[in-house]
Write an enzyme that holds these catalytic residues in place. Structure first.
Site: not given
Ligand code: PLP
Length: 368
Positions: A34, A261
């Site tokens: 999965k 940033y």
């Protein structure tokens, strides 16, 4: 040279499955693929797992069942997750076996099977303590099992549960769940000897043979990730994924200059800073800001400054031989140094599963 690439070692997947199979003996190995094989690429990993000794596959969603079912038509496939009405059709048409734990859903699956003119193979799920999917009431579980067995539209494929603390070696809850499961599974097996009894995940397989029953559903270990969040080598597992990029630029930073940033890092002294074109858009989490190492030229270089969407920065120190074009490794080895997904997970206060699942589709998966 590529901007970034996740290299997947399929030999490692094969070897990890063989390692699990050596623990399991006669019990079957069901490879859980999965979430695109925990970020490693579902199709190719499924193929490698089957070569390594897995005899079944499991997924969570109808979309995954469609992808895997089409490719591996002759391999038994179990969709483990909850499905909507539409998704039942998708998973069933893909040839998948389905999980059942409510009478209304059992009837729905039987109706859809009749509509398709073909029997649906179902695995009744007993919630022995995970507190997630499954039926918590042993009497209802047995009633469901009997209803499945009595319905000509259905074929009873399995009785199963999922363990909440297999990866916590000191947790007695593991045994409590197995006690509860064995009581019901024993009755089911006595009435229907053909059904497959399954409970174990990777941690359980490595922890206690008692959990093996007739099949184990293993995900994390087949990718060479340690279910106990330590070093996979302790259990003879080989990590299958490496995450590699390169140094795109090397810049002189005077003391006090900042990277990224919010100016979350400033050069303490004159130094060199490398720019690596990988960021949270690739699944390298922003929480690694000032909180990771990157391997360049066989040495650990600290990740400094804010991880942005497409780039991150590393401090190369006041003297460096690093040049643009040098390889940068975020997960994997270079010379004698290694950064495991487990290390990244510890830095993020999470588990290795989340680290590899997070690597985004922008990063191509290529064979190692
Ligand atoms: C129901 C179920 N079974 C088996 C597994 C495989 O577990 P693991 O990856 O720990 O082996 C999972 C994964 O989360 C799961 O949800």
């Amino acid at each position: 040279m590529e901007r970034a690439v996740a290299r997947i070692d399929y030999d490692a997947v094969r070897a990890n499955c063989a390692r699990l199979k050596s623990e399991l003996g006669e019990a079957e190995l069901c490879a859980v693929v999965k979430a695109d094989g925990y970020g490693h690429g579902a199709d190719r990993c499924a193929n490698a797992a089957l070569e390594g000794g897995a005899t079944r596959l499991a997924v969570a969603t109808a979309g995954e069942a469609e992808q895997i079912g089409r490719r591996f038509q002759h391999v038994p496939l179990l969709t483990m997750g909850a499905l909507t009405v539409e998704e039942v059709d998708v998973a069933f048409s893909a040839g998948s076996e389905l999980a059942v734990w409510r009478e209304d859903f059992r009837r729905l699956v039987a109706d859809r099977a009749r509509a398709h003119g073909r029997r649906a193979r179902v695995h009744v799920k007993y919630d022995t303590g995970m507190g997630r999917l499954g039926n918590r009431d042993p009497a209802e579980v047995l009633a469901l099992v009997r209803a499945c067995a009595a319905d000509p539209a259905l074929e009873l494929g399995g009785i199963w549960t999922h363990l909440a603390t297999a990866d916590e070696p000191d947790s007695p809850f593991f045994d409590e769940q197995l006690d509860r499961f064995e009581e019901v599974a024993g009755t089911v097996k006595a009435e229907h000897p053909e059904v497959t009894v399954h409970a174990a995940n990777s941690a359980a397989v490595l922890r206690d043979r008692r959990s093996h029953h007739e099949m184990a559903r293993c995900g994390v270990a087949i990718y060479g990730l340690d279910p106990f969040q330590r070093d996979p080598a302790e259990h003879g597992l080989r990590p299958a994924m490496t995450l590699r990029s390169h140094v795109a630029d090397v810049k002189r930073f005077p003391a006090g200059a900042s990277a990224g940033y919010g100016r979350k890092w400033r050069a303490p002294t004159d130094t060199w800073v490398g720019v690596v074109p990988l960021g949270y858009g690739d699944g390298v989490r922003r929480a690694l800001t000032n909180n990771a190492d990157v391997l360049v030229r066989g040495r650990r270089q600290p990740l400094v400054g804010t991880v942005s969407m497409d780039n991150l920065t590393i401090d190369l120190g006041p003297e460096t031989e690093v040049e643009p074009g040098d390889e940068a490794v975020l997960i994997g080895s270079q010379d004698t140094e290694t950064i495991l997904a487990e290390e990244v997970a510890h830095r993020l206060d999470t588990i290795n599963y989340e680290v590899t699942c997070a690597i985004s589709p922008r990063v191509p998966r290529r064979p190692a």
